[in-house]
Design an enzyme around this catalytic site. Structure first.
Site, PDB file in Angstrom:
ATOM      1  CB  CYS A 147      -0.535  -8.554 -10.742  1.00 17.20           C
ATOM      2  SG  CYS A 147       1.310  -7.922 -10.131  1.00 17.20           S
ATOM      3  CG  HIS A 174      -1.579  -7.568  -6.120  1.00 19.25           C
ATOM      4  ND1 HIS A 174      -1.442  -8.409  -7.828  1.00 19.25           N
ATOM      5  CD2 HIS A 174      -2.854  -6.868  -6.655  1.00 19.25           C
ATOM      6  CE1 HIS A 174      -2.982  -8.688  -7.886  1.00 19.25           C
ATOM      7  NE2 HIS A 174      -3.679  -7.614  -7.004  1.00 19.25           N
ATOM      8  CG  ASN A 219      -6.994  -6.958  -6.838  1.00 21.03           C
ATOM      9  OD1 ASN A 219      -6.202  -7.181  -7.732  1.00 21.03           O
ATOM     10  ND2 ASN A 219      -7.297  -6.713  -5.965  1.00 21.03           N
TER      11      ASN A 219
END
Length: 301
Positions: A14, A119, A134
Site C-alpha cells: 500500500c 495501511h 485508496n
C-alpha cells in the site's frame, strides 16, 4: 475518470500504491522503496554504533527486525517521506500544533497521505475536484469540497494519521484534463474485498440454484423454497421430465394392480396421448387402495 492513475492493492504494497497514486504514475517499485529502507536502516545502525559496538543497546538493535520495512511489503513513514524528498515534497502532520496554527482550509491544499496501522492511501486534488485514491477501492472516489473536511475528521476519529503533502507535484494528464472538465460519479466504488465477496456470493447462489434444480429425485425431502423452484422448472420442462416420470408411474400402478382396478384405465397410452398429472395419479392410487384395503398387492415401486 479513466485518465486518473489508480493502483489497486497487491499484497501489502500500500505504501507503493499510495506514492504512485499521489504522483499519478509508476514512479516507485518495491525494489526502490526497499533500497530506501535499507539506507535508513544503515543510518540508524551507524548512529547506534556511536555509543559503542559492544554496548548492550547496540547488540539489542542488531537483533531487532527493520523498523522501516518487512517481508510483507510494508514501508514506514520514514521511507515514504524520503521517497517524496526526491521530488522536493515534504510531509507535515495535519493535526500538529504548528500546522493547526496556520488555520488552512483543507480544500486549499493539494493532497494528503493517510495512515492507519500498516495501511497508507492518498487523497488528492485533480483539477478542481478531490479524489480518494485508496488502493483498497475498485476505483477513484469523488469527494466534494463540502465533504472533504468531514471526511478527514472522520478518518482522524477512526485513528488515522493524516499528513499534508507540501510542494509542487509533478504534472499529470488527469490534473490537466480535469482543469477543463468536472466529473460526476453516480456510483461510489466498492472496497475490493466487498466486490470479490459479492462476486463469490453470486457464484455460490448460482451453484446452489443449479444444485436445487437438479437435485429433485422425487423423495419429497426438499424445503418450501426448493419446491417452489422445482415447480417452476417442472412447468418449463413438462415435455421432458414429467412425461417420462408419469409414464413410469402409470406402469408401476398398472403392474401393482395386476389388471383388477376399474378406477384406472388400463388401455391408456403410456408414453403418448393424453397424460395424467402426477397429482391425479396419486389421488387415483389412494382411492384404489382405500377400496381394496383388505387385499395385499405386490407392487414394484
Amino acid at each position: 475518470m479513466e485518465s486518473i492513475f489508480h493502483e489497486k492493492q497487491e499484497g501489502s504494497l500500500c505504501a507503493q500504491h499510495c506514492l504512485n497514486n499521489l504522483l499519478q504514475g509508476e514512479y516507485f517499485s518495491p525494489v526502490e522503496l526497499s533500497s530506501i529502507a535499507h539506507q535508513l536502516d544503515e543510518e540508524e545502525r551507524m548512529r547506534m554504533a556511536e555509543g559503542g559496538v559492544t554496548s548492550e543497546d547496540y547488540r539489542t538493535f542488531l537483533q531487532q527486525p527493520s523498523g522501516n520495512m518487512d517481508d510483507s511489503g510494508f514501508f514506514s513513514i520514514q521511507v515514504i517521506s524520503n521517497a517524496l524528498k526526491v521530488w522536493g515534497l515534504e510531509l507535515i502532520l495535519f493535526n500538529s500544533p504548528e500546522y493547526q496554527r496556520l488555520r488552512i482550509d483543507p480544500i486549499n491544499e493539494r493532497s494528503f497521505i493517510c495512515n492507519y496501522k500498516e495501511h497508507w492511501f492518498t487523497v488528492r486534488k485533480l483539477g478542481k475536484q478531490w479524489f480518494n485514491l485508496n488502493s483498497l477501492l475498485t476505483g477513484p472516489e469523488l469527494i466534494s469540497d463540502t465533504y472533504l473536511a468531514l471526511f478527514l475528521a472522520q478518518l482522524q476519529q477512526e485513528g488515522y494519521s493524516i499528513f499534508v503533502v507540501k510542494g509542487d507535484l509533478p504534472d499529470c494528464e488527469a490534473d490537466q484534463l480535469l482543469q477543463m472538465v468536472r466529473v460526476q460519479q453516480t456510483h461510489r466504488p466498492k472496497l475490493i474485498g466487498e466486490e470479490l465477496a459479492q462476486l463469490k456470493e453470486q457464484r455460490v447462489q448460482k451453484t446452489d440454484l443449479e444444485r436445487v434444480l437438479e437435485a429433485n429425485d422425487g423423495s419429497g425431502m426438499l424445503d418450501a423454497d426448493e419446491e417452489d423452484l422445482q415447480r417452476a422448472l417442472a412447468l418449463s420442462r413438462q415435455e421432458i421430465d414429467l412425461e417420462d416420470e408419469e409414464a413410469d408411474l402409470r406402469r408401476a400402478i398398472q403392474l401393482s394392480m395386476q389388471g383388477t382396478s376399474r378406477n384406472i384405465c388400463q388401455d391408456s397410452p403410456q408414453t403418448s396421448g393424453t397424460h395424467l398429472t402426477s397429482e391425479e395419479l396419486r389421488k387415483r392410487r389412494e382411492a384404489y387402495f382405500e377400496n381394496h384395503s383388505s387385499e395385499v398387492y405386490e407392487g414394484k415401486f
